[in-house]
Scaffold this motif. Structure first.
Motif: not given
Ligand code: SF4
Ligand code: SF4
Length: 162
Positions: A119-120, A122-124, A128-129
């Motif tokens: 998730i992190e 993807r966000e970087r 979307s999460s």
């Protein structure tokens, strides 16, 4: 792993009997450069009627198809290998890591679950999460689970052994 010597399901596939042991397959094999996989000798072993269902080499192939594309006898090497893998799984010869992947798929609809680290990442990357897959759709996940169960996929593993 289960010793399947003498099992009828290990009768050699007739297609590999055309093999002339030229070695083009193993010479073309990227996995064979880094691991013990020798597809030529695996075919030879099976073609001579010796059991291969419990060979670790079965799981070292990445199914890149380099061997199959180059075989001068047009032997469908990868298709053969996949059928042997399938037989091995149905006989219980399955690696713990593969059981875990099956469990992930049954539980989440993903072979690789979306964890906090992913998730992190993807966000970087500005995404979307969560991806637009069954992760975001409970109904679709239920459908996937029903589909997997209807074809007996869940019976491959015994969750107590994971
Ligand atoms: S390339 Fe084909 S014929 Fe040659 S060893 Fe491999 S499977 Fe046999
Ligand atoms: S398909 Fe498998 S055996 Fe064939 S070349 Fe690729 S890794 Fe090797």
């Amino acid at each position: 792993m289960k010793n399947s010597t003498g099992n009828m399901s290990e009768l050699p596939d007739i297609s590999i009997l055309k093999c002339m042991q030229c070695g083009i397959c193993s010479g073309s094999c990227p996995s064979g450069r880094f691991m013990e996989l020798n597809i030529r000798t695996l075919i030879k072993k099976s073609a001579s009627g010796r059991p291969v269902l419990d060979e670790d080499e079965l799981w070292m192939c990445t199914t890149c198809y380099s061997c199959q594309e180059r075989c001068p006898r047009q032997i469908k090497i990868v298709d053969w290998l996949l059928s042997v893998r399938s037989k091995a799984v149905h006989e219980g010869n399955i690696k713990p890591e593969h059981k875990q992947v099956i469990k992930n798929l049954l539980d989440t609809g993903h072979a690789v679950p979306i964890n906090q680290e992913n998730i992190e990442k993807r966000e970087r990357l500005g995404l979307s999460s969560l991806p637009s897959t069954v992760v975001k759709d409970d109904g679709a996940l239920k459908d996937v689970k029903n589909l997997l169960k209807s074809c007996g996929f869940d019976t491959i593993i015994n969750e107590d052994q994971i």
